[in-house]
Each structure stands twice: as structure tokens, then as C-alpha cells.
Design a protein around this motif. Structure first.
Motif, mmCIF file in Angstrom:
data_model
loop_
_atom_site.group_PDB
_atom_site.id
_atom_site.type_symbol
_atom_site.label_atom_id
_atom_site.label_comp_id
_atom_site.label_asym_id
_atom_site.label_seq_id
_atom_site.Cartn_x
_atom_site.Cartn_y
_atom_site.Cartn_z
ATOM 1 N N HIS A 129 -6.934 2.413 -0.514
ATOM 2 C CA HIS A 129 -5.573 2.953 -0.449
ATOM 3 C C HIS A 129 -4.503 1.877 -0.233
ATOM 4 O O HIS A 129 -3.315 2.160 -0.371
ATOM 5 N N LEU A 130 -4.920 0.638 0.061
ATOM 6 C CA LEU A 130 -3.956 -0.447 0.285
ATOM 7 C C LEU A 130 -3.854 -1.416 -0.897
ATOM 8 O O LEU A 130 -3.046 -2.352 -0.853
ATOM 9 N N ILE A 131 -4.635 -1.182 -1.943
ATOM 10 C CA ILE A 131 -4.616 -2.091 -3.097
ATOM 11 C C ILE A 131 -3.207 -2.207 -3.674
ATOM 12 O O ILE A 131 -2.728 -3.305 -3.940
ATOM 13 N N ASP A 132 -2.520 -1.096 -3.842
ATOM 14 C CA ASP A 132 -1.165 -1.147 -4.419
ATOM 15 C C ASP A 132 -0.197 -1.915 -3.517
ATOM 16 O O ASP A 132 0.673 -2.635 -4.011
ATOM 17 N N PHE A 133 -0.327 -1.744 -2.213
ATOM 18 C CA PHE A 133 0.542 -2.477 -1.283
ATOM 19 C C PHE A 133 0.397 -3.977 -1.507
ATOM 20 O O PHE A 133 1.388 -4.698 -1.685
ATOM 21 N N TYR A 134 -0.837 -4.476 -1.514
ATOM 22 C CA TYR A 134 -1.056 -5.908 -1.670
ATOM 23 C C TYR A 134 -0.734 -6.387 -3.089
ATOM 24 O O TYR A 134 -0.250 -7.507 -3.272
ATOM 25 N N SER A 135 -0.945 -5.533 -4.074
ATOM 26 C CA SER A 135 -0.588 -5.885 -5.452
ATOM 27 C C SER A 135 0.906 -6.171 -5.563
ATOM 28 O O SER A 135 1.326 -7.006 -6.370
ATOM 29 N N GLY A 136 1.698 -5.509 -4.747
ATOM 30 C CA GLY A 136 3.139 -5.728 -4.745
ATOM 31 C C GLY A 136 3.543 -7.138 -4.342
ATOM 32 O O GLY A 136 4.675 -7.565 -4.618
ATOM 33 N N PHE A 137 2.640 -7.875 -3.728
ATOM 34 C CA PHE A 137 2.899 -9.272 -3.358
ATOM 35 C C PHE A 137 2.294 -10.238 -4.371
ATOM 36 O O PHE A 137 2.341 -11.448 -4.179
ATOM 37 N N GLY A 138 1.695 -9.689 -5.431
ATOM 38 C CA GLY A 138 1.086 -10.517 -6.459
ATOM 39 C C GLY A 138 -0.420 -10.645 -6.358
ATOM 40 O O GLY A 138 -1.042 -11.341 -7.167
ATOM 41 N N PHE A 139 -1.031 -9.992 -5.379
ATOM 42 C CA PHE A 139 -2.485 -10.052 -5.254
ATOM 43 C C PHE A 139 -3.141 -9.301 -6.414
ATOM 44 O O PHE A 139 -2.625 -8.281 -6.875
#
Length: 168
Positions: A129-139
Motif C-alpha cells: 500500500h506504500l508503493i505509490d507513496f515512494y514512487s512519488g519520490f522517483g523510487f
């Protein structure tokens, strides 16, 4: 007023308390583990202060591994100050201060710190559920992790600074 500061070994009770408020028992680090980590890599901890009160933290060792393995959580001696990758073990904001952008502020500061130190990038594991959050930083999501820390399913995430340089 918000500020982010470096941690020191004297902050062991602060980081232990924040971690205890934010993670389930099977996933949180103990006070003893934080004593070891702060002794080995306190320079890899940032604490978010709000009006002189600690409300969040981010931490992780430096490594040459491109993914986090469970042994890293248990053995602070695996920290390599000259390593290529800054890991993130924990990003935590106490519940009553969440959803105000504080975790994002800690992430941006930690990423910038890793860039300034010349790391190749930043690695972490997170729940689905946190993948999108971290993707927002370029991960980038690298798939299900081999880590089984705390009995959870984790996803390896990587922010490769070298790839960003090529893309520019």
C-alpha cells in the motif's frame, strides 16, 4: 515550527518511542537495537522536530547491497560508511502528526543527504500500500523482497541517482 536535525546516540529514547508508536511489535526495532545502530551510524538518522518536540524519524545504514536483507536489521556492523547505497529502515511520524506532509519532508531531506554524500541511490522495502507513496519520490518497484522482516510481505524499492543523471 518544523525542523529536521541529525540524531546522536543520546537520542535513543526519542527514536525508540517514535518507532514504538508507528510500527507493529514484530517490525519495530528495540531500544537495544537502536543503541547499536546509533553507535554505528547515527549520521544516518534524521529527526523531525515540531515546536521543539520530536514527531518523526528516518533512518537506515549505508551498504553496497542493492536490496535490504534481514541481517541488516540485526547487525549494525554491516553498515559501510563508504557504501554506494543509503538504505531506509524506517520512516515514521507519530500518529497524531500524520497526513501533514511530514513523512515527505523527511524523505526529501534523506534523499538529498544521500545525493550530497555521493551515494549511487537509496533503497528501501515497503508494504504494497506504500508503493505509490515512494514512487512519488522517483523510487522504482523492484518486486517482492526476499526480506520477511516481522513476517510481512515487502517490496524492494530503489531510487538510482545514476539513472536520473542519464535521463537528464
Amino acid at each position: 515550527m518544523l525542523s529536521i536535525r541529525a540524531a546522536s546516540p543520546a537520542d535513543v529514547d526519542i527514536v525508540t518511542e517514535i518507532e514504538a508508536k508507528c510500527f507493529p511489535p514484530a517490525e519495530r526495532a528495540s531500544r537495544e537495537r537502536f543503541v547499536e545502530r546509533l553507535g554505528a551510524f547515527s549520521d544516518c538518522f534524521l529527526i523531525l522536530m515540531k515546536d521543539d518536540r520530536p514527531v518523526g524519524l528516518i533512518d537506515g545504514m549505508v551498504t553496497d547491497n542493492r536490496t535490504i536483507c534481514d541481517e541488516m536489521f540485526a547487525d549494525a556492523k554491516m553498515h559501510n560508511p563508504d557504501g554506494h547505497w543509503q538504505s531506509i529502515f524506517g520512516l515514521a511520524v507519530i500518529p497524531e502528526e500524520q497526513h501533514q506532509g511530514y513523512a515527505s519532508a523527511l524523505m526529501r531531506a534523506f534523499i538529498e543527504k544521500a545525493r550530497q554524500e555521493g551515494r549511487d541511490g537509496v533503497i528501501l522495502t515497503c508494504k504494497k500500500h506504500l508503493i505509490d507513496f515512494y514512487s512519488g519520490f522517483g523510487f522504482v518497484n523492484c518486486g517482492i523482497s526476499k526480506s520477511v522482516h516481522g513476517g510481512a510481505v515487502w517490496y524492494d524499492m530503489e531510487l538510482d541517482f545514476r539513472a536520473a543523471k542519464v535521463a537528464k
